[in-house]
Write a protein that holds these residues in place. Structure first.
Motif, PDB file in Angstrom:
ATOM      1  N   PRO A 302       0.723  -1.396  -0.202  1.00 11.09           N
ATOM      2  CA  PRO A 302      -0.192  -0.040   0.169  1.00 11.09           C
ATOM      3  C   PRO A 302       0.779   1.427  -0.009  1.00 11.09           C
ATOM      4  O   PRO A 302       0.497   2.053  -0.484  1.00 11.09           O
ATOM      5  CB  PRO A 302      -0.792  -0.157   1.261  1.00 11.09           C
ATOM      6  N   THR A 303       1.974   1.233   0.731  1.00 14.63           N
ATOM      7  CA  THR A 303       2.594   2.450   0.694  1.00 14.63           C
ATOM      8  C   THR A 303       3.253   2.978  -0.726  1.00 14.63           C
ATOM      9  O   THR A 303       3.358   4.198  -1.080  1.00 14.63           O
ATOM     10  CB  THR A 303       3.918   2.655   1.796  1.00 14.63           C
ATOM     11  N   SER A 304       3.787   1.949  -1.200  1.00 14.08           N
ATOM     12  CA  SER A 304       4.200   2.091  -2.549  1.00 14.08           C
ATOM     13  C   SER A 304       2.967   2.236  -3.611  1.00 14.08           C
ATOM     14  O   SER A 304       3.287   3.206  -4.671  1.00 14.08           O
ATOM     15  CB  SER A 304       4.771   0.621  -3.180  1.00 14.08           C
ATOM     16  N   ASN A 305       1.924   1.645  -3.487  1.00 12.97           N
ATOM     17  CA  ASN A 305       0.990   1.895  -4.513  1.00 12.97           C
ATOM     18  C   ASN A 305       0.500   3.546  -4.312  1.00 12.97           C
ATOM     19  O   ASN A 305       0.012   4.191  -5.386  1.00 12.97           O
ATOM     20  CB  ASN A 305      -0.302   0.899  -4.265  1.00 12.97           C
ATOM     21  N   LEU A 306       0.252   3.946  -3.035  1.00 17.14           N
ATOM     22  CA  LEU A 306      -0.173   5.221  -3.109  1.00 17.14           C
ATOM     23  C   LEU A 306       1.036   6.055  -3.563  1.00 17.14           C
ATOM     24  O   LEU A 306       0.708   7.340  -4.143  1.00 17.14           O
ATOM     25  CB  LEU A 306      -0.467   5.593  -1.428  1.00 17.14           C
ATOM     26  N   PHE A 307       2.334   5.944  -3.059  1.00 16.24           N
ATOM     27  CA  PHE A 307       3.200   6.903  -3.564  1.00 16.24           C
ATOM     28  C   PHE A 307       3.668   6.998  -4.834  1.00 16.24           C
ATOM     29  O   PHE A 307       3.466   7.899  -5.591  1.00 16.24           O
ATOM     30  CB  PHE A 307       4.651   6.202  -3.088  1.00 16.24           C
ATOM     31  N   LEU A 308       3.479   5.810  -5.698  1.00 11.68           N
ATOM     32  CA  LEU A 308       3.651   5.889  -7.125  1.00 11.68           C
ATOM     33  C   LEU A 308       2.447   6.141  -7.755  1.00 11.68           C
ATOM     34  O   LEU A 308       2.288   6.167  -9.046  1.00 11.68           O
ATOM     35  CB  LEU A 308       4.389   4.733  -7.486  1.00 11.68           C
ATOM     36  N   GLY A 309       1.130   6.037  -6.870  1.00 11.34           N
ATOM     37  CA  GLY A 309      -0.145   6.363  -7.663  1.00 11.34           C
ATOM     38  C   GLY A 309      -0.547   5.174  -8.541  1.00 11.34           C
ATOM     39  O   GLY A 309      -1.321   5.303  -9.717  1.00 11.34           O
ATOM     40  N   SER A 310      -0.385   4.017  -8.120  1.00  7.61           N
ATOM     41  CA  SER A 310      -0.616   2.780  -8.876  1.00  7.61           C
ATOM     42  C   SER A 310      -1.935   2.449  -9.074  1.00  7.61           C
ATOM     43  O   SER A 310      -2.456   1.922  -9.964  1.00  7.61           O
ATOM     44  CB  SER A 310       0.270   1.738  -8.550  1.00  7.61           C
ATOM     45  N   GLY A 311      -2.732   2.676  -7.819  1.00  8.15           N
ATOM     46  CA  GLY A 311      -4.103   2.309  -7.843  1.00  8.15           C
ATOM     47  C   GLY A 311      -4.129   1.627  -6.327  1.00  8.15           C
ATOM     48  O   GLY A 311      -3.464   1.751  -5.610  1.00  8.15           O
ATOM     49  N   LEU A 312      -5.453   1.096  -6.053  1.00 12.90           N
ATOM     50  CA  LEU A 312      -5.957   0.611  -4.876  1.00 12.90           C
ATOM     51  C   LEU A 312      -6.249  -0.792  -4.827  1.00 12.90           C
ATOM     52  O   LEU A 312      -6.866  -1.329  -5.959  1.00 12.90           O
ATOM     53  CB  LEU A 312      -7.161   1.373  -4.561  1.00 12.90           C
ATOM     54  N   PHE A 313      -5.604  -1.647  -4.103  1.00 12.14           N
ATOM     55  CA  PHE A 313      -5.957  -2.959  -3.996  1.00 12.14           C
ATOM     56  C   PHE A 313      -7.336  -3.383  -3.582  1.00 12.14           C
ATOM     57  O   PHE A 313      -7.841  -2.602  -2.863  1.00 12.14           O
ATOM     58  CB  PHE A 313      -4.975  -3.810  -2.998  1.00 12.14           C
ATOM     59  N   ASP A 314      -8.002  -4.273  -4.176  1.00 13.45           N
ATOM     60  CA  ASP A 314      -9.348  -4.606  -4.104  1.00 13.45           C
ATOM     61  C   ASP A 314      -9.634  -5.812  -2.869  1.00 13.45           C
ATOM     62  O   ASP A 314      -9.381  -6.975  -3.180  1.00 13.45           O
ATOM     63  CB  ASP A 314     -10.167  -4.909  -5.413  1.00 13.45           C
ATOM     64  N   PHE A 315      -9.497  -5.469  -1.730  1.00 11.56           N
ATOM     65  CA  PHE A 315      -9.578  -6.470  -0.560  1.00 11.56           C
ATOM     66  C   PHE A 315     -11.051  -7.230  -0.922  1.00 11.56           C
ATOM     67  O   PHE A 315     -10.863  -8.308  -0.756  1.00 11.56           O
ATOM     68  CB  PHE A 315      -9.899  -5.888   0.766  1.00 11.56           C
ATOM     69  N   GLU A 316     -12.118  -6.637  -1.043  1.00  6.87           N
ATOM     70  CA  GLU A 316     -13.392  -7.263  -1.298  1.00  6.87           C
ATOM     71  C   GLU A 316     -13.213  -8.699  -2.340  1.00  6.87           C
ATOM     72  O   GLU A 316     -13.555  -9.769  -2.141  1.00  6.87           O
ATOM     73  CB  GLU A 316     -14.503  -6.512  -1.582  1.00  6.87           C
ATOM     74  N   LYS A 317     -12.839  -8.112  -3.537  1.00  7.65           N
ATOM     75  CA  LYS A 317     -12.688  -9.347  -4.638  1.00  7.65           C
ATOM     76  C   LYS A 317     -11.704 -10.309  -4.022  1.00  7.65           C
ATOM     77  O   LYS A 317     -11.963 -11.437  -4.642  1.00  7.65           O
ATOM     78  CB  LYS A 317     -12.381  -8.401  -5.879  1.00  7.65           C
ATOM     79  N   ALA A 318     -10.534  -9.612  -3.666  1.00  7.14           N
ATOM     80  CA  ALA A 318      -9.426 -10.951  -3.231  1.00  7.14           C
ATOM     81  C   ALA A 318     -10.271 -11.903  -2.493  1.00  7.14           C
ATOM     82  O   ALA A 318      -9.977 -13.035  -2.422  1.00  7.14           O
ATOM     83  CB  ALA A 318      -8.350 -10.158  -2.644  1.00  7.14           C
ATOM     84  N   ASP A 319     -10.958 -11.435  -1.187  1.00  5.92           N
ATOM     85  CA  ASP A 319     -11.390 -12.097  -0.266  1.00  5.92           C
ATOM     86  C   ASP A 319     -12.567 -13.086  -0.711  1.00  5.92           C
ATOM     87  O   ASP A 319     -12.791 -14.258  -0.231  1.00  5.92           O
ATOM     88  CB  ASP A 319     -11.859 -11.455   0.779  1.00  5.92           C
ATOM     89  N   ALA A 320     -13.416 -12.535  -1.711  1.00  2.68           N
ATOM     90  CA  ALA A 320     -14.441 -13.245  -2.169  1.00  2.68           C
ATOM     91  C   ALA A 320     -14.065 -14.271  -2.980  1.00  2.68           C
ATOM     92  O   ALA A 320     -14.737 -15.403  -3.154  1.00  2.68           O
ATOM     93  CB  ALA A 320     -15.381 -12.298  -3.405  1.00  2.68           C
TER      94      ALA A 320
END
Ligand code: GUN
Ligand code: ZN
Length: 443
Positions: A302-320
């Motif tokens: 998450p810190t990398s994704n926010l820093f580089l503006g890569s996107g948001l990981f989708d917890f709900e879909k991964a857990d589903a």
């Protein structure tokens, strides 16, 4: 060593620690009874392995007379954090500004990694890097080295000297990168095999076959790396996937026959237990189904994704779809070595994605979740009997603000939440690896 009638092993290597003790048996997202919590607890360690974890009142009578009990009352003992994706050669370029992943790689990453052909430089950075991990409470990491085999030797030499449970590998990269960082399909895999023979399962060291990401490997290198992964099924495999939309488009151009970016790795037999995929932001349902079927794991960063503006990981879909999840810093794309700070970012990333990440889940992801994703449950990640005694001591009084907030917490969840949102390396009072003190916060 002798065994008493109660079944306890009595030996000179016996140590006991009194504190609040927390560890996980299950994922709190799927199980109501996921953890053991002993407010006045005792952790008993024998010759570098866990002997028992429980209530002080119940366990202390089982200690042989004269056993020293180290008093950490007022603090929490939890398993050492597991960071499933980090680049040690990027230590010196953490917090380097760039508009996104691909320019960041070109401008900072590749020139910095060039220096790791020098074993002395690599050793110096590896020492600092491991100090920083231990200061942050991380006892196991899955580590990218550089394309140079010397960088792997330097890393494992330092890790072995401290008896840490570490996973690392030589980056494979034979195209779309500067000449000075390029290996060849055959040479890269030959070097990797030699490193497997030298380091995999030597003490606590474990090897990861490490194609950097599909865009920097030719089809020939991907093919040979996949064959190597099949020849050595108990090695790890680590790479990046679906981090950034420009990168996804690039992978599509380079591998037009693939159904998706992840499908490139699937095609070469790289989806398997002990494979760790960094980021996984832009996967689709078909990709997640393949990850779950093959027990491939996600390292969310998450810190990398926010820093580089890569996107948001989708917890709900991964857990589903029951995908194996773990938490990682991705330093130097990530902005902190601290898994507590990484939890802070994960929490905010979940909120921005419209979901909620409870504190218990964050601590699970940073401990047992990592171990399960690496197929290492029973060895690291919790305090079951005979697990390796990698643990940390967290101090809710670490800073004036944390002390003030902790005083007003009414539940374990609130206390953990305060630690996750306000904590960092200062929160880690001590770090133990295989039962040995490897970091103590200065007084
Ligand atoms: N993709 C390929 N290499 C890298 C790297 O070093 N860092 C990150 N964050 N993504 C990558
Ligand atoms: Zn990375």
């Amino acid at each position: 060593m002798t065994t008493s009638p109660s079944g306890n092993r009595h030996d000179a290597g016996l140590q006991a620690y009194r504190a609040s003790v927390l560890h996980f048996k299950q994922d709190p997202a799927f199980h109501a009874q996921s953890y053991d919590w002993h407010e006045d607890g005792l952790l008993i360690v024998s010759n570098g392995r866990i002997e028992a974890a429980g209530d002080y009142a119940q366990l202390h009578a089982s200690l042989p007379a004269g056993t020293e009990v180290i008093d950490y009352r007022g603090k929490l003992i939890v398993p050492g954090f597991i960071d499933t994706h980090i680049h040690y050669p990027q230590t010196d370029m953490i917090a380097s500004p760039a508009p996104g992943l691909l320019p960041w790689l070109e401008t900072y990453t590749f020139p910095t990694e060039r220096q790791f052909s020098d074993p002395e430089h690599a050793g110096e950075v590896a020492r600092f890097f491991l100090d920083e991990l231990l200061r942050s409470g991380t006892t196991t990491a899955m580590v990218y080295c550089t394309v140079h085999p010397e960088s792997v030797d330097a890393f494992f030499t330092e890790s072995e000297a401290r008896n840490l449970r570490m996973v690392a590998g030589k980056v494979l990269m034979d195209r779309n990168c500067p000449e000075f960082l390029r290996d060849t399909a055959e040479g890269g895999v030959r070097d990797s095999e030699a490193l497997i023979k030298k380091w995999h399962k030597r003490g606590r060291q474990l090897y990861a076959i490490t194609p950097r990401f599909a865009p920097t490997s030719t089809e020939a290198q991907m093919q040979l790396a996949g064959e190597l992964a099949r020849a050595y099924p108990d090695t790890f495999l680590q790479t990046h996937v679906a981090e950034n939309t420009d990168e996804v488009a690039w992978a599509k151009e380079l591998f037009p026959w693939a159904r998706s970016y992840l499908d490139v790795y699937d095609h070469y037999g790289m989806l398997r237990p002990r494979s760790m995929y960094g980021h996984c932001i832009w996967l689709d349902d078909g990709d997640r189904a393949r990850m779950a079927e093959t027990q491939s794991a996600v390292a969310m960063c998450p810190t990398s994704n926010l820093f580089l503006g890569s996107g948001l990981f989708d917890f709900e879909k991964a857990d589903a779809q029951n995908v194996l999840l773990s938490l990682a810093t991705d330093v130097g794309g990530g902005t902190s070595f601290s898994m507590l700070r990484t939890m802070n970012a994960a929490y905010k990333m979940a909120r921005l994605g419209g979901t909620y990440l409870p504190a218990l889940r964050m601590f699970y992801l940073a401990t047992l979740g990592g171990a399960r994703s690496m197929q290492q449950e029973g060895t690291i990640g919790n305090f079951v009997r005979d697990a390796e005694a990698d643990f940390i001591v967290l101090d809710p009084q670490a800073t004036p603000l944390l002390a003030r907030r902790s005083k007003h917490t009414d539940s374990l969840d609130e206390l953990l939440f305060a630690l996750a949102l306000l904590g960092d390396d200062r929160t880690v009072a001590a770090t133990y690896a295989a039962g040995k003190l490897v970091h103590q916060r200065p007084a």
